[in-house]
Design an enzyme around this catalytic site. Structure first.
Site, PDB file in Angstrom:
ATOM      1  N   ASP A 146       1.423   0.132  26.769  1.00  0.00           N
ATOM      2  CA  ASP A 146       1.926  -0.652  25.633  1.00  0.00           C
ATOM      3  C   ASP A 146       3.438  -0.789  25.775  1.00  0.00           C
ATOM      4  O   ASP A 146       4.119   0.185  26.108  1.00  0.00           O
ATOM      5  CB  ASP A 146       1.715   0.081  24.289  1.00  0.00           C
ATOM      6  CG  ASP A 146       0.258   0.300  23.958  1.00  0.00           C
ATOM      7  OD1 ASP A 146      -0.594  -0.322  24.616  1.00  0.00           O
ATOM      8  OD2 ASP A 146      -0.022   1.104  23.037  1.00  0.00           O
ATOM      9  N   PRO A 189     -10.609   4.341  35.500  1.00  0.00           N
ATOM     10  CA  PRO A 189      -9.652   4.126  34.409  1.00  0.00           C
ATOM     11  C   PRO A 189      -8.635   5.265  34.286  1.00  0.00           C
ATOM     12  O   PRO A 189      -7.453   5.023  34.025  1.00  0.00           O
ATOM     13  CB  PRO A 189     -10.542   4.045  33.165  1.00  0.00           C
ATOM     14  CG  PRO A 189     -11.892   3.665  33.658  1.00  0.00           C
ATOM     15  CD  PRO A 189     -12.006   4.272  35.031  1.00  0.00           C
ATOM     16  N   CYS A 380      -6.623  10.481  -8.848  1.00  0.00           N
ATOM     17  CA  CYS A 380      -5.536   9.533  -9.073  1.00  0.00           C
ATOM     18  C   CYS A 380      -6.062   8.295  -9.793  1.00  0.00           C
ATOM     19  O   CYS A 380      -6.325   8.363 -10.989  1.00  0.00           O
ATOM     20  CB  CYS A 380      -4.836   9.208  -7.749  1.00  0.00           C
ATOM     21  SG  CYS A 380      -3.123   8.726  -8.012  1.00  0.00           S
ATOM     22  N   MET A 383      -8.962   9.145 -11.807  1.00  0.00           N
ATOM     23  CA  MET A 383      -8.677   9.812 -13.076  1.00  0.00           C
ATOM     24  C   MET A 383      -8.298   8.770 -14.116  1.00  0.00           C
ATOM     25  O   MET A 383      -8.754   8.799 -15.260  1.00  0.00           O
ATOM     26  CB  MET A 383      -7.536  10.811 -12.869  1.00  0.00           C
ATOM     27  CG  MET A 383      -7.070  11.507 -14.106  1.00  0.00           C
ATOM     28  SD  MET A 383      -5.580  10.751 -14.785  1.00  0.00           S
ATOM     29  CE  MET A 383      -4.854  12.190 -15.561  1.00  0.00           C
ATOM     30  N   HIS A 506      -3.455  14.165  -5.699  1.00  0.00           N
ATOM     31  CA  HIS A 506      -4.385  14.002  -4.563  1.00  0.00           C
ATOM     32  C   HIS A 506      -4.688  15.371  -3.944  1.00  0.00           C
ATOM     33  O   HIS A 506      -4.058  15.738  -2.947  1.00  0.00           O
ATOM     34  CB  HIS A 506      -3.751  13.100  -3.500  1.00  0.00           C
ATOM     35  CG  HIS A 506      -3.705  11.660  -3.878  1.00  0.00           C
ATOM     36  ND1 HIS A 506      -4.753  10.793  -3.637  1.00  0.00           N
ATOM     37  CD2 HIS A 506      -2.754  10.928  -4.501  1.00  0.00           C
ATOM     38  CE1 HIS A 506      -4.439   9.588  -4.079  1.00  0.00           C
ATOM     39  NE2 HIS A 506      -3.232   9.648  -4.611  1.00  0.00           N
ATOM     40  N   GLU A 508      -6.984  16.233  -2.082  1.00  0.00           N
ATOM     41  CA  GLU A 508      -7.557  16.156  -0.731  1.00  0.00           C
ATOM     42  C   GLU A 508      -6.532  16.451   0.364  1.00  0.00           C
ATOM     43  O   GLU A 508      -6.890  16.906   1.443  1.00  0.00           O
ATOM     44  CB  GLU A 508      -8.200  14.775  -0.489  1.00  0.00           C
ATOM     45  CG  GLU A 508      -7.254  13.573  -0.374  1.00  0.00           C
ATOM     46  CD  GLU A 508      -6.921  12.919  -1.718  1.00  0.00           C
ATOM     47  OE1 GLU A 508      -7.018  13.615  -2.753  1.00  0.00           O
ATOM     48  OE2 GLU A 508      -6.560  11.728  -1.729  1.00  0.00           O
TER      49      GLU A 508
END
Ligand code: GLN
Length: 533
Positions: A146, A189, A380, A383, A506, A508
């Site tokens: 890239d 590859p 969030c 809620m 949050h 999580e």
């Protein structure tokens, strides 16, 4: 000085560089080393927080309020150490820094160039994070070849030259595909990709070769010969059932020992028993639990990466077989659709989100969970949805809404606070990062956390409107978590329900396989218990 590991990717994207880096981090941490991790993202966006979750997956938030690439979530889940904004930089941010210096005249009229000015900034970021640490793992985003990654690769090439090979290690993650028609694993590859890397002056020290099937000694020799990597350092990173097994695979291949050997570091013993238990729980669950996750990005599950991960951790903890049912809230709002889509689910989770699409579906789903006494967990936006639903259908405020979705709502139960309106005018808007929250005793939240003061991460603009606190509470909604100054509503629940909780933060982001976030743990456990009652 700290030892530096650089993880670079070849052949194609999505090989799991983030997981590979994190797995290395876990093994070294388990050997007793102080590890820190860092990711460079080659794209030009200055602020990953504004990138579309459809394209780029979740925006992960750190304690210090940085909006970062989702790979930082993997890092934290594996190494179990909270990271900061220093752990993620984009090309956009780096160029911005260089251009600001140029505008300020710092370069004294010199020609400003990628080499050395951009590469110097990159090397400085690598040095800055190393302070106090034994090992720094730096993941270079993108794939070799890239255009965008070139300045990063050039910077790490220079970095090795400056600090020496004994302090740097290049790990190259590649792919060895199985071609069914030929009945063979193909090494080409990997050969080509490594050649590409060597063209820009980087000779990998270790190859991690992803493959569906294990490869034999002949393939290993061939790869070693063509890539100029010692045969013992060509590691077969075979596909596994769960990402949490990846460090196990590396450990069996003695990757940790090879790394220590390279750096002349002591090879301490690793106790992997806790992770082995987690892997065993994920692979050999007892009973099933079905959790509906209802949002508008469900076709792009990377948008809910940490929510998915926290559910996996919670299910593993209880040895449940987790079945996530992704429900598109844009398509699910009639009673008939909801009953069909949510038939048989044991728990309903509405995660965070922005924008009006799918909102009415979410409100109807929250109502369905409340009325049918199905465990509900709102995060969030989830809620805020629970508050709007409760205000509309229990507090008799049929036009209750969030001012995010209807500016002129007669009853904006969720709104922007006055001081936020001021901040919004100034360009900054979000409440980001860790904030404390005080829990009320005798609440579900208290029973879950078992302490008074918690800290969780935030990423939102709108808040519960304090003018409606009374009416919500009088009608039976419990506000069980508040900011310590009592100004911000952090947690709501419905006591007369088996499990109904909404949190403005949050949770999580802080769940780890070996330290499960407590709300997720109790939510999944309650959902499963009710299923088998
Ligand atoms: N859109 C809502 C807000 O800005 C919720 C944000 C979220 O769920 N992360 O307050």
């Amino acid at each position: 000085m700290a030892k530096h590991i650089f993880v670079i990717g070849g052949v194609l994207s999505s090989l799991g560089k983030g997981i590979a880096s994190s797995s290395i981090g876990l093994l070294l941490k388990k050997m007793g080393y102080k590890v820190v991790m860092q990711k460079f993202d080659p794209y030009l966006n200055v602020d990953p927080g504004t990138m579309s979750p459809f394209q780029h997956g979740e925006v992960f938030v750190t304690d210090d309020g940085a909006e970062t690439d989702l790979d930082l979530g993997h890092y934290e889940r594996f190494i179990g150490i909270p990271l900061t904004r220093n752990s993620n930089s984009t090309s956009g941010q780096i160029y911005e820094k260089v251009l600001t210096k140029e505008r300020r005249g710092d370069y004294l009229g010199k020609t400003v160039q990628v080499i050395p000015h951009v590469t110097d900034e990159i090397k400085q970021l690598i040095r800055d994070i190393a302070h106090d640490k034994d090992i720094v793992i730096t993941e270079i985003g993108g794939t070799v070849g890239d255009i965008e990654s070139l300045p990063f690769l050039e910077a790490i090439r220079q970095f090795r030259l400056e600090v020496g090979p004994e302090n740097t290690l290049f790990v190259f993650l590649t792919y060895v595909p199985y071609i069914a028609a030929a009945g063979e694993l193909k090494t080409k590859p990997t050969q080509h990709s490594t050649t590409k890397l060597r063209e820009i002056g980087i000779q990998p020290d270790i190859l991690l070769c992803r493959s569906e099937k294990p490869f034999n000694d002949e393939i290993r020799s061939k790869i070693a010969l063509f890539t100029n990597v010692q045969k013992s350092r060509v590691i077969n990173a075979i596909d596994v059932e769960t990402i949490y097994e990846v460090p196990r695979v590396y450990m069996q291949a003695n990757l940790h020992e090879k790394i220590c050997e390279h750096f002349h570091l002591q090879q301490n013993r690793i106790d992997f028993s806790d992770w082995d238990r987690i892997i065993d729980n994920i692979k050999n669950p007892d009973q099933e639990v079905i959790i509906a996750v209802c949002g508008k990005y469900v076709e792009h599950q990377d948008a809910y990466k940490s929510v998915g991960a926290a559910l996996i951790h919670a299910a593993a903890d209880g040895r449940f077989k987790l079945n996530i049912r992704w429900v598109d809230s844009e398509k699910t709002f009639s009673q008939k659709d909801i009953e069909k889509e949510l038939a048989g689910v044991d728990g309903i989770l509405i995660p965070g989100g922005f924008g009006v699409r799918g909102i009415e579906g979410k409100i109807a789903i929250a109502r369905y969970a409340r009325e049918n006494r199905i465990p509900y967990f709102g995060i969030c936006l989830g809620m805020q949805i629970a508050v709007i639903e409760y205000a509309r259908n229990i507090c008799a405020l049929p036009d209750a809404h969030s001012s995010e979705f209807r500016e002129s709502s007669g009853n904006p139960v969720i709104h922007l606070m006055e001081d936020q309106k001021y901040i919004a005018k100034m360009g900054g808007t979000m409440r980001l990062g860790a904030y404390p929250c005080q829990l009320k005793q005798d609440s579900l939240a208290w029973r879950i956390y078992r302490k008074e003061l918690i800290s969780e991460r935030h990423r939102h603009r709108y808040e519960v409107n304090n003018s409606y606190r009374d009416i919500l509470e009088k009608n039976g909604m419990k506000i069980s978590g508040l900011s310590p100054d009592n100004i911000l509503v952090e947690i709501v629940e419905i006591p007369d329900h088996p499990f109904f909780i909404g949190v403005q933060f949050h949770p999580e982001f802080k769940s780890r396989p070996d330290c499960v976030q407590p709300i997720f743990r109790e939510f999944v456990k309650t959902a499963a218990e009710l299923r088998y009652k």
